[in-house]
Design a protein around this motif. Structure first.
Motif, PDB file in Angstrom:
ATOM      1  N   GLU A 138      10.852  -0.645  -2.916  1.00 11.68           N
ATOM      2  CA  GLU A 138       9.201  -0.407  -2.953  1.00 11.68           C
ATOM      3  C   GLU A 138       8.803   1.078  -3.391  1.00 11.68           C
ATOM      4  O   GLU A 138       9.689   2.042  -3.803  1.00 11.68           O
ATOM      5  CB  GLU A 138       9.142  -0.234  -1.456  1.00 11.68           C
ATOM      6  N   HIS A 192       5.822   3.943  -3.665  1.00 15.56           N
ATOM      7  CA  HIS A 192       4.840   4.460  -3.023  1.00 15.56           C
ATOM      8  C   HIS A 192       4.296   5.912  -3.607  1.00 15.56           C
ATOM      9  O   HIS A 192       4.916   6.356  -4.419  1.00 15.56           O
ATOM     10  CB  HIS A 192       5.255   4.683  -1.320  1.00 15.56           C
ATOM     11  N   ASP A 193       3.157   6.308  -2.969  1.00 14.33           N
ATOM     12  CA  ASP A 193       2.753   7.664  -3.407  1.00 14.33           C
ATOM     13  C   ASP A 193       2.756   7.824  -4.784  1.00 14.33           C
ATOM     14  O   ASP A 193       2.837   9.000  -5.273  1.00 14.33           O
ATOM     15  CB  ASP A 193       3.533   8.729  -2.619  1.00 14.33           C
ATOM     16  N   ASP A 206      -3.111   5.066  -3.267  1.00 14.32           N
ATOM     17  CA  ASP A 206      -2.930   4.610  -2.101  1.00 14.32           C
ATOM     18  C   ASP A 206      -2.537   2.795  -1.928  1.00 14.32           C
ATOM     19  O   ASP A 206      -2.338   2.178  -1.188  1.00 14.32           O
ATOM     20  CB  ASP A 206      -4.422   4.126  -1.072  1.00 14.32           C
ATOM     21  N   THR A 236      11.441   3.802  -2.438  1.00 18.20           N
ATOM     22  CA  THR A 236      12.356   3.275  -1.254  1.00 18.20           C
ATOM     23  C   THR A 236      13.242   2.304  -1.717  1.00 18.20           C
ATOM     24  O   THR A 236      13.076   1.310  -1.973  1.00 18.20           O
ATOM     25  CB  THR A 236      11.496   2.934  -0.041  1.00 18.20           C
ATOM     26  N   SER A 291       0.720   0.691  -2.948  1.00 14.71           N
ATOM     27  CA  SER A 291       2.143   0.295  -2.871  1.00 14.71           C
ATOM     28  C   SER A 291       2.635  -0.855  -3.842  1.00 14.71           C
ATOM     29  O   SER A 291       1.866  -1.677  -3.826  1.00 14.71           O
ATOM     30  CB  SER A 291       2.967   0.489  -1.768  1.00 14.71           C
ATOM     31  N   ARG A 292       3.648  -0.708  -4.481  1.00 12.40           N
ATOM     32  CA  ARG A 292       4.179  -1.822  -5.499  1.00 12.40           C
ATOM     33  C   ARG A 292       5.481  -2.112  -5.074  1.00 12.40           C
ATOM     34  O   ARG A 292       6.189  -1.467  -4.336  1.00 12.40           O
ATOM     35  CB  ARG A 292       3.940  -1.511  -6.872  1.00 12.40           C
ATOM     36  N   CYS A 304       6.259   9.463  -8.221  1.00 17.14           N
ATOM     37  CA  CYS A 304       6.268   8.637  -7.356  1.00 17.14           C
ATOM     38  C   CYS A 304       7.293   8.407  -6.381  1.00 17.14           C
ATOM     39  O   CYS A 304       8.332   8.979  -6.602  1.00 17.14           O
ATOM     40  CB  CYS A 304       6.061   7.048  -7.850  1.00 17.14           C
ATOM     41  N   ASP A 352      14.870   7.352   0.391  1.00 21.21           N
ATOM     42  CA  ASP A 352      13.730   7.546  -0.407  1.00 21.21           C
ATOM     43  C   ASP A 352      13.951   8.464  -1.503  1.00 21.21           C
ATOM     44  O   ASP A 352      15.091   9.352  -1.357  1.00 21.21           O
ATOM     45  CB  ASP A 352      12.663   8.225   0.313  1.00 21.21           C
TER      46      ASP A 352
END
Length: 327
Positions: A288, A290-291, A235, A260, A237-238, A257, A269
């Protein structure tokens, strides 16, 4: 420099600015910021970094081509003649392209100083118009025999109007090139013009697999710094920053991962979900992450050491720098 689009808009002729006086002349043979700015001005995508320079000499009548390389070793070429003259040809072999199967030709010579930019997804060839014609070109990937291909220079379906120079000298390999009829075309990733994915060769047997990463080889720059990110919660994001000058290549060596990537115009993405896949992140790309999967290990290779002043951590500031053409 001045860029002139051909009847295949992605192929452009470059007319350099030459400064002359009674001592001789001077010109910039390549200026990356100016080249990129001129391509952007025409709405054309930017090339990957140039990884290899080639220099050939040909007798009058020598015909070379039509050559290309397949992904992940596809090559874009910036070509010029520094002695003599050649008639240079590019053939669009991109699957689904509106100009698929069409060609353009241009005379390049030491006298006119012109260059031609031929993006990935084109077959390339030329014929020397004079003895000792010296052909110089920059390519966006290194030569790979296992990824090379060629099409018949005299294929009737292409109907290239080669100039008559009083005879042609053609290698056996080029005489035996494949016909264009039935050629399926090549896939060229249609992505953010500043984002490129890389596929890495896997070497392995029943014992397991290995991937070798080499600066200015499989990696399109000299590596100065390596770091990896692991144990990131799903959960979390970096990222959320860009770099003014730094270039990076990111690879998920374990897990996956979602990245973006944003060049200020296009937001895209990219899933990193295999150790043989990487994404090149150029300067002035907002990123970015995520996931993250629980087992994600994200390896990042960089072309410079850490420098906090190179970071852009505010998105509006990033957009402003892109708009000001600081790339």
């Amino acid at each position: 420099m001045k860029l002139v689009q051909t009847r295949i808009p992605d192929v452009v002729v470059i007319e350099p600015t030459v400064y002359e006086d009674d001592r001789g002349w001077f010109m910039e043979s390549f200026n990356e910021p100016a080249f990129h700015a001129a391509l952007r001005g025409l709405g054309l995508p930017l090339p990957r970094p140039f990884l290899q320079d080639n220099h050939s000499s040909s007798r009058k009548g020598v015909l070379r081509g039509l050559h290309f390389q397949l992904e992940p070793r596809a090559q874009g070429k910036l070509v010029r003649v520094i002695k003599g003259a050649a008639w240079d040809v590019a053939v669009d072999i991109r699957k689904g392209s509106p100009t698929y199967g069409q060609w353009v030709g241009e005379t390049l010579s030491a006298h006119n100083g012109r260059m031609m930019w031929i993006p990935e997804g084109f077959a390339h060839g030329f014929i020397a118009l004079e003895d000792d014609t010296q052909f110089l070109y920059k390519s966006t990937n290194v030569y790979s025999k296992e990824h090379e291909g060629s099409l018949a220079w005299d294929d009737p379906d292409l109907a290239i109007d080669w100039p008559d120079v009083g005879g042609r000298i053609i290698s056996e390999k080029d005489r035996d090139a494949a016909p264009f009829k039935g050629f399926p075309g090549v896939e060229v990733p249609a992505a953010n013009s500043d984002v490129e994915t890389y596929g890495f060769r896997v070497i392995g047997d029943e014992r397991g697999s290995l991937i070798a990463l080499e600066s200015a080889g499989s990696i399109p720059f000299d590596v100065k710094r390596v770091y990896y990110i692991f144990a990131t919660q799903s959960d979390v994001s970096r990222g959320f920053h860009a770099h003014r000058d730094l270039q990076q290549l990111a690879i998920c060596v374990s897990g996956k991962c979602r990245m973006t990537l944003d060049d200020g115009t296009v937001r895209q993405d990219v899933w990193l979900d295999s150790p043989d896949k990487g994404v090149l992140i150029r300067n002035l790309i907002w990123r970015e992450m995520h996931d993250f999967s629980e087992d994600c290990v994200l390896l990042v290779l960089a072309n410079a050491h850490y420098d906090e002043t190179d970071y852009i951590r505010d998105y509006q500031t990033f957009l402003g720098e892109v708009a000001n053409g600081k790339k």
